[in-house]
Scaffold this motif. Structure first.
Motif, mmCIF file in Angstrom:
data_model
loop_
_atom_site.group_PDB
_atom_site.id
_atom_site.type_symbol
_atom_site.label_atom_id
_atom_site.label_comp_id
_atom_site.label_asym_id
_atom_site.label_seq_id
_atom_site.Cartn_x
_atom_site.Cartn_y
_atom_site.Cartn_z
ATOM 1 N N THR A 173 16.286 -26.672 75.652
ATOM 2 C CA THR A 173 16.998 -25.866 74.672
ATOM 3 C C THR A 173 17.525 -26.715 73.522
ATOM 4 O O THR A 173 17.655 -27.937 73.645
ATOM 5 C CB THR A 173 18.181 -25.144 75.330
ATOM 6 O OG1 THR A 173 19.125 -26.133 75.792
ATOM 7 C CG2 THR A 173 17.724 -24.292 76.517
ATOM 8 N N GLN A 174 17.837 -26.055 72.417
ATOM 9 C CA GLN A 174 18.385 -26.770 71.270
ATOM 10 C C GLN A 174 19.719 -27.416 71.618
ATOM 11 O O GLN A 174 19.984 -28.559 71.228
ATOM 12 C CB GLN A 174 18.562 -25.810 70.096
ATOM 13 C CG GLN A 174 19.032 -26.500 68.818
ATOM 14 C CD GLN A 174 19.070 -25.551 67.636
ATOM 15 O OE1 GLN A 174 18.656 -24.404 67.746
ATOM 16 N NE2 GLN A 174 19.561 -26.020 66.508
ATOM 17 N N SER A 175 20.541 -26.707 72.408
ATOM 18 C CA SER A 175 21.829 -27.292 72.808
ATOM 19 C C SER A 175 21.621 -28.483 73.739
ATOM 20 O O SER A 175 22.336 -29.485 73.648
ATOM 21 C CB SER A 175 22.694 -26.229 73.495
ATOM 22 O OG SER A 175 22.078 -25.767 74.690
ATOM 23 N N GLY A 176 20.606 -28.379 74.625
ATOM 24 C CA GLY A 176 20.294 -29.497 75.504
ATOM 25 C C GLY A 176 19.829 -30.710 74.722
ATOM 26 O O GLY A 176 20.211 -31.848 75.022
ATOM 27 N N GLY A 177 18.991 -30.470 73.710
ATOM 28 C CA GLY A 177 18.537 -31.557 72.861
ATOM 29 C C GLY A 177 19.689 -32.213 72.118
ATOM 30 O O GLY A 177 19.730 -33.443 71.966
ATOM 31 N N ALA A 178 20.639 -31.397 71.665
ATOM 32 C CA ALA A 178 21.797 -31.943 70.949
ATOM 33 C C ALA A 178 22.644 -32.818 71.874
ATOM 34 O O ALA A 178 23.131 -33.881 71.467
ATOM 35 C CB ALA A 178 22.639 -30.801 70.386
ATOM 36 N N MET A 179 22.794 -32.386 73.120
ATOM 37 C CA MET A 179 23.578 -33.180 74.077
ATOM 38 C C MET A 179 22.873 -34.494 74.404
ATOM 39 O O MET A 179 23.523 -35.536 74.552
ATOM 40 C CB MET A 179 23.843 -32.367 75.343
ATOM 41 C CG MET A 179 24.909 -31.299 75.162
ATOM 42 S SD MET A 179 25.347 -30.452 76.704
ATOM 43 C CE MET A 179 23.954 -29.349 76.851
ATOM 44 N N LEU A 180 21.551 -34.436 74.530
ATOM 45 C CA LEU A 180 20.797 -35.659 74.799
ATOM 46 C C LEU A 180 20.901 -36.621 73.622
ATOM 47 O O LEU A 180 21.091 -37.832 73.805
ATOM 48 C CB LEU A 180 19.330 -35.321 75.083
ATOM 49 C CG LEU A 180 18.411 -36.506 75.377
ATOM 50 C CD1 LEU A 180 18.895 -37.288 76.590
ATOM 51 C CD2 LEU A 180 16.972 -36.029 75.591
#
Length: 242
Positions: A173-180
């Motif tokens: 997800t976009q939020s997952g990518g941002a956290m990574l």
């Protein structure tokens, strides 16, 4: 003799306890003084603690399998062998530098990344953690849902080397990518990171390449695949990006 062995064990000195019968026999046979006996016991305790520590670090690193450089087939890999062997000195970890292994599927990226991690533990006493990208993103999303965001990043800042396997292999997800992205930014210049990327995962270019270009050293495990996907030729040669 058994009373002393029990006392060693009670104090957590299991190396001394294991070595005591042999050390005692040698001391009697060679008439060793107390200082020499103590030296032998300390040496045995130190050796066993190093073995236990290595076994623990290998376990918590969570490698998918055991891989080392001796088992890598350089004859069928289009990469700079000298550069790969240089990386296995782990000098890049001492300066908290980073590495990307890029190539097509089945070209040995995960093998080399795992080999670097195992070498770091066995020969240099480093702390290593291995993650698939999706596994790490899921862990980051879970801790956010549990109102514990930032705890994993904090723990990894005290690790010497983080291995992130198959960036872009599966979408997240976009939020997952941002956290990574936030995690990798926090680790930058504190903890070394090795990332494997498939040369044919073109969406990695769009989301990650500009950032990775600046902060990571690139090594190709399949030069042909790299060139076909449009990565610059200098990276295919295994050179460091300025």
């Amino acid at each position: 003799m058994h009373d002393l062995m029990d006392a060693f064990k009670a104090l957590g000195l299991h190396g001394m306890a294991s070595a005591w019968p042999e050390v005692l026999g040698t001391a009697r046979m060679k008439s060793l003084d107390h200082e020499a006996v103590l030296h032998q016991l300390i040496k045995a305790e130190t050796a066993q603690r190093e073995v236990r520590s290595m076994a623990y670090q290998m376990r918590v690193a969570r490698f998918p399998s055991h891989r080392d450089l001796a088992g890598f087939d350089f004859a069928h890999a289009q990469l700079d062998e000298a550069l790969v062997r240089q990386l296995h000195t782990l000098r890049f970890v001492e300066s908290a530098h980073n590495v990307v292994l890029v190539g097509g599927p089945g070209t040995g990226k995960t093998h080399l990344a795992t080999s670097l991690g195992i070498e770091a533990i066995r020969m240099h006493g480093k702390r290593v953690r291995f993650f698939s990208t999706v596994e790490l993103v899921n862990a980051l999303e879970l801790e956010k849902a549990q109102s514990k965001a930032g705890q994993l990043a904090h723990r990894l800042m005290y690790v010497d080397l983080v291995i992130l396997d198959e960036l872009g292999y599966l979408p997240f997800t976009q939020s997952g990518g941002a956290m990574l992205f936030h995690l990798l930014s926090k680790l930058y210049e504190r903890t070394s990171v090795v990332i494997t990327v498939s040369a044919r995962q073109t969406h990695v270019d769009r989301r990650w390449r500009p950032w990775l270009m600046i902060r990571y050293r690139w090594v190709a495990s399949d030069a042909a695949a790299v060139l076909q996907s449009g990565w610059p030729c200098a990276w295919a040669a295994g050179s460091a990006h300025p």
